[in-house]
Write an enzyme that holds these catalytic residues in place. Structure first.
Site, PDB file in Angstrom:
ATOM      1  N   GLU C  60       0.813  -1.228   0.000  1.00 18.08           N
ATOM      2  CA  GLU C  60       0.000   0.000   0.000  1.00 18.08           C
ATOM      3  C   GLU C  60       0.839   1.267   0.000  1.00 18.08           C
ATOM      4  O   GLU C  60       0.489   2.241  -0.649  1.00 18.08           O
ATOM      5  CB  GLU C  60      -0.949   0.014   1.200  1.00 18.08           C
ATOM      6  CG  GLU C  60      -2.243  -0.783   1.007  1.00 18.08           C
ATOM      7  CD  GLU C  60      -2.038  -2.283   1.059  1.00 18.08           C
ATOM      8  OE1 GLU C  60      -0.979  -2.715   1.569  1.00 18.08           O
ATOM      9  OE2 GLU C  60      -2.918  -3.028   0.595  1.00 18.08           O
ATOM     10  N   HIS C 129     -12.250  -4.991   7.823  1.00 18.22           N
ATOM     11  CA  HIS C 129     -12.613  -4.854   6.416  1.00 18.22           C
ATOM     12  C   HIS C 129     -13.956  -4.173   6.232  1.00 18.22           C
ATOM     13  O   HIS C 129     -14.535  -4.235   5.153  1.00 18.22           O
ATOM     14  CB  HIS C 129     -12.676  -6.232   5.733  1.00 18.22           C
ATOM     15  CG  HIS C 129     -11.351  -6.914   5.595  1.00 18.22           C
ATOM     16  ND1 HIS C 129     -10.658  -7.419   6.671  1.00 18.22           N
ATOM     17  CD2 HIS C 129     -10.597  -7.163   4.498  1.00 18.22           C
ATOM     18  CE1 HIS C 129      -9.529  -7.958   6.238  1.00 18.22           C
ATOM     19  NE2 HIS C 129      -9.458  -7.822   4.935  1.00 18.22           N
TER      20      HIS C 129
END
Lengths: 331, 401, 325
Positions: C60, C129
């Site tokens: 990321e 999530h």
């Protein structure tokens, strides 16, 4: 390694000038601290001039430089004006960023100096991105990314190296190993001896360790790595051994260094070394003195010009958050 | 020169500016009426202290402020202009970034005082009340818990515009006047806190009546008003009270403060608007005629709204005269911190026993409500008996001379 | 008009802009060959080729850092962060680097990049999530923040974000990917910083964002039919820039303001709006501003638990019914 004969005189003089300019400006910055004209913090490159100069002279003008908060040297070496650098350190209107960035964030996009970054390791992926941009646009630009030995242990280092190799990006990663991660010897916090070069194989890259205090060595290494990147050969990881004369930052007197270590390194001062080599290779003493005199005068003039500059006006506070020059978040 | 809120009574701490007689920029002459103040039901006109121009009015009509508050500024003739009163201090920060400059809503002028009981008034309701000059007690609330909603106020305004009276669910709603409101508050307080006991005596007013009617015409001709039973009752009370000092006292925690003077409160009915009790100070020092005059004077002032704040304070005993109402008996409500109140009702001609004969005399009931914390029934009864005795046996004719 | 799913609208928006401007490039994990884990970017690799649509490692910081480097050197990158919870993994890049670069350089750099990410609950993936984190981005000066609720808004606002010269964090809602809606044919570009009044009422004003918008609309229907309470529903759409004009105007009309927020309670986007309203239209309020939010907890995974934690239509109706008097 190629011999000294491969570097022509013009280049050598450029290398000498660049290193000396850095040295004189950094010394002046130190003095300005003591006069309390520079506030906050500053990270000086005294002793590390050869790395910045060696690469800058080898780079093309449209190549990109990314460096850390110890970035005065790299920003000057790319051609940013001294008065802009000193003005920024002193928080003046004439500073490169009008006083908004400060010592740790020197930027001059016009000279390819794409920022000095204060979060350790953050700029490695950014340099990879600039390289990716050149690749997509099909230019021959290369991004050169300078960082310290301490950055090799942060996550972004790993991500950027892997990413750059997989995408075969035109980026050169240069680790300036000055042996200390802030106040701690790098060896005591790293699993391997050479914090950058010993990790190169993890990314399929060559193990490259060089004498970072020999500007010719740096220059030649730079030419090779830049050439590789420009021709589509992908990234390089270079570890340049060097030493910093000052502490980590202004606040640090560097007392954690063993006695005699600094003196040993100063015997191998890059500028003294290079000056001697130039004389040996035939450059007249007068020519060198002229260069030294001219640079000293330039530094003095820039100092006075920066001191005479008014402080940054408060109306810049709400400017340039957005591309339209403003900072409004509502209607 | 500053014009400040005057102290219009020894115990008065604040006042409401009700009317400004001059506007900003107008000339004023010294001693000309400048404004009016209401303190505790009493309106007082305040004259201008100097001659000059009224340059600033700092407190608006309707505002209540502490004694000593600057109300206005007069630029005196021939004097240098002083510093203008500072407007709300505006702090200019060094460089307020425009995107963060305050856009705080501006406070509407004099938001209406909110309902003291019941759900609080919301900001928009307060704003609308102030804008339209409305009293929240005039509006029925249809919101949760009976709160007045924004729509309730808007509906009320609409109705007023169309001339329809505000119709509550039960019927027409008539808000209290200021005096009625004040009276109501005082009555409720007294009733809540004082254990009232009522005692009455029947008094034969024959002796009083003889003296009164003998002087009636001359008195009326001289004074312009009729001599009633009230001054006699008051005079008798003033003679009786010194023997019963607890009746002319005030309750102070668990002690009784016995007053040396008799300041006699005389309740005056304001024709349906409420009650007011002007005070005759040092009533016991006055002769009967002087007492009669004094009572008449304060009653007239009360009825014509000309009482000064000091006229309604410091009563030690009160007489409530219901004689003209034609009632037999009234249980009056004590005015704290007093401990008793006397009611005189109708004096009517009735058959009474005179030895073994029946004669017709004017008879009336005197009823005293007293604070049972201050003294007991035997004491009060003794006072009433003394009062009756004075009224029935005194040589009234010589008192009237 | 064409009917598109929310996820197809994502691909359509990216395609529209990549078609128009060769500087637009797109990188992220599994976005190219696989068309995205939510199938929101299907067909882009085939259409625009591997130079402009590129899969990355699970990195990321590298993804976002590379987007930054590319944006400052002439490209207009779109970077995907698969789940918005993962913004935390590269938060330095977003909050310290991208957000501050232009300011620190006194305008020498411009960063026309878009970070798009799948936000919010509904997939039963558990706390790491499923969170709604648009308020994280709202709190950082230098970032524009968008969260569309319909396919038309996805396409239009994504196009606007890509054309915007500043960094935009574009919050798609994973729970809305399957929803369908009418999308204008041809080029469709919306405007950042504009809220939409979806329903006009007269008693209360309800602000909602993303997946809370359809719930607010359903609640408004029930409040009208069950309680006779007439609700205005405003889809905020853009947190930065914020359409305060519309929000304040609609609040003044009714005097009552509610927010419906999927983010956890503290410092949610509604808190900032409540503060603006309290300061700028205090004297128009007929009652307190009430925020209907997810409580300040990580989200539980079990479906019934997740549904009971995030504001439901029932909870919206019940709260407004109880407090609107």
């Amino acid at each position: 390694m190629a011999t000294a004969a491969h570097v022509d005189e013009a280049t050598r003089l450029a290398l000498f000038r660049s290193q000396l300019e850095i040295r004189l400006v950094e010394k002046r910055a130190y003095d300005l601290f003591l006069q309390n004209l520079i506030k906050g913090t500053s990270h000086l490159s005294l002793g590390q001039e050869a790395v910045a100069a060696g690469f800058a002279v080898a780079m093309q003008s449209d190549d990109y430089t990314f460096c850390t908060y110890r970035g005065h040297a790299h920003t000057l070496a790319r051609g940013a004006p001294m008065v802009g650098v000193m003005g920024e350190l002193m928080g003046r209107k004439c500073g490169l960023m009008g006083g908004k960035g400060g010592s740790m964030h020197l930027t001059s996009v016009a000279h390819g100096a794409m920022g000095s970054y204060a979060i350790v390791g953050a700029h490695l992926p950014v340099a990879a991105g600039a390289a990716w941009s050149a690749q997509v646009r099909g230019t021959s630009q290369v991004a050169v990314c300078f960082f310290g030995d301490g950055a090799t242990n942060i996550g972004a280092f790993h991500e950027a190296l892997n990413f750059s190799v997989v995408w075969k990006l035109p980026v050169v990663f240069v680790c300036e190993n000055n042996h200390y991660m802030e106040y701690t010897p790098i060896r005591s916090v790293t699993a391997v001896e050479h914090p950058a070069a010993d990790r190169a194989s993890a990314y399929g890259l060559e193990h490259i360790v060089i004498d970072g205090n020999d500007a010719d060595v740096v220059y030649r290494t730079a030419v090779e790595a830049l050439g590789k990147a420009r021709s589509g050969g992908g990234p390089s990881l270079i570890e340049a051994m060097t030493y910093r004369y000052s502490g980590h930052s202004r606040a640090d007197p560097g007392k954690y260094r063993p006695a005699g270590e600094l003196e040993e390194w100063m015997k191998r001062d890059p500028i003294a070394l290079y000056r001697a080599r130039l004389l040996e290779l035939g450059t007249p003493e007068k020519a060198l003195r002229d260069i030294e005199g001219a640079l000293q005068r330039a530094v003095d003039e820039a100092t006075e010009a920066a001191k005479a500059c008014p402080p940054s006006p408060v109306d810049v506070i709400d400017r340039d958050v957005w591309a339209d020059g403003g900072s409004s978040w509502r209607n | 020169m500053d014009v400040v809120m005057p102290q219009l009574g020894e115990t008065v701490k604040e006042g409401t500016v009700t009317v400004w007689h001059k506007k900003v920029g107008e000339r004023v002459e010294a001693n000309e009426p400048l404004f009016e103040v209401n303190t505790d039901k009493v309106e007082t006109e305040v004259p201008a202290p100097v001659t000059g121009v009224l340059t600033d009015i700092l407190v608006a009509e309707g505002a209540t402020v502490d004694v000593g508050t600057r109300l206005a500024v007069i630029q005196e003739d021939g004097k240098p202009r002083g510093a203008a009163p500072a407007p709300e201090a505006v702090r200019a920060p060094a460089a307020p970034p425009p995107s963060d400059s305050s856009r705080a809503a501006r406070r509407p002028a004099a938001p209406a005082r909110g309902g003291e009981d019941g759900p609080p008034l919301s900001p928009v309701v307060r704003k609308l009340l102030a804008e339209h000059g409305l009293d929240p007690s005039a509006i029925t609330g249809t919101g949760a818990g009976g709160r007045i909603t924004r729509d309730d106020v808007l509906a009320y305004v609409e109705q007023r515009k169309s001339g329809a009276p505000a119709q509550g669910a039960a019927g027409e709603r008539v808000p209290f006047s200021k005096i009625r409101k004040r009276t109501a508050e005082q009555m409720a307080l007294s009733w809540r806190t004082i254990p009232h006991v009522l005692q009455a005596v029947e008094v034969d007013f024959a002796a009083v009546d003889r003296a009164r009617t003998a002087q009636a015409e001359a008195w009326k001709a001289k004074e312009g008003w009729a001599l009633t039973y009230l001054p006699f009752v008051a005079f008798a009370a003033c003679r009786a009270l010194p023997e019963f000092p607890a009746v002319n006292a005030s309750l102070d925690g668990d002690a009784l403060v016995l007053h040396r003077r008799v300041n006699l409160g005389v309740a005056v009915d304001l024709g349906g608007e409420g009650l007011i009790v002007p005070v005759v100070k040092a009533a016991a020092d006055k002769s009967l005629p002087d007492l009669a005059r004094a009572i008449h004077a304060v009653s007239e002032k009360a009825r014509t709204g000309r009482l000064a704040p000091d006229d309604v304070t410091e009563a030690t005993y009160t007489i409530s005269n219901s004689g003209s109402f034609g009632t037999l008996l009234t249980a009056p409500i004590i005015n704290p911190p007093q401990v008793a109140i006397l009611s005189t009702d109708a004096v009517t001609r009735k058959p009474v026993a005179d030895g073994e004969r029946i004669v017709v005399h004017p008879v009336g009931v005197l009823a005293q409500s007293f604070d049972h914390r201050a003294f007991d029934g035997a004491y009060s009864a003794a006072f009433l008996r003394k009062l009756k005795q004075i009224l029935e046996t005194r040589d009234w004719a010589s008192d009237l001379r | 008009m064409a009917e598109l799913t929310y996820r197809d609208a994502v691909a359509a928006g990216i395609a529209q802009e990549m078609d128009r401007d060769p500087r637009v490039v797109f990188l992220g994990e599994d976005i190219a060959a696989a068309g995205g884990v939510f199938k929101a970017t299907v067909g882009l690799l085939e259409r625009f080729g591997p130079k402009r649509v590129r899969d990355t490692p699970i990195s990321e910081q590298a993804i976002i850092g590379a987007a930054m480097g590319a944006a400052m050197t002439g490209l207009r990158p779109i970077a995907e962060i698969m789940f918005s919870d993962f913004l935390a993994v590269c938060w330095d890049m977003i909050a310290n680097e991208i957000a501050k670069a232009r300011y620190m350089s006194a305008g020498q750099m411009t960063l026309p990049l878009v970070i798009r990410t799948a936000n919010g609950s509904g997939a039963r993936f558990g706390a790491q999530h499923s969170q709604s984190v648009e308020n994280w981005a709202m709190a950082v000066p230098g970032l524009k923040v968008v969260a569309p609720s319909t396919p038309a808004d996805v396409k239009g606002l994504l196009a606007a974000a890509i054309r915007d010269p500043d960094p935009v964090v574009f919050f798609e809602h994973k729970g809305l990917y399957a929803t369908k809606g009418e999308v204008p044919e041809g080029e469709h570009v919306d405007r950042l910083g504009t809220a939409k009044v979806l329903r006009q009422g007269s008693d209360v004003t309800v602000l909602a964002l993303a997946a809370m918008v359809p719930r607010a609309l359903q609640a408004a229907e029930r409040l009208q039919s069950e309680d006779g309470i007439s609700a205005t529903v405003v889809d905020v759409r853009s947190l930065v820039p914020l359409d305060t004009k519309t929000i304040l105007a609609e609040t003044v009309k009714t005097g009552r303001l509610y927010t419906v927020e999927e983010n956890p309670r503290l410092c949610g986007w509604g808190a900032e709006i409540a503060s603006i309203v309290a300061e700028e239209c205090f004297y128009d309020l007929d009652g307190p501003v009430v925020r209907i939010t997810t409580p300040h907890v990580p989200l539980p995974a079990a479906d019934a638990l997740e549904d009971a934690t995030v504001p439901s239509v029932d909870r919206i109706v019940e709260t407004i019914r109880r407090t609107a008097g």
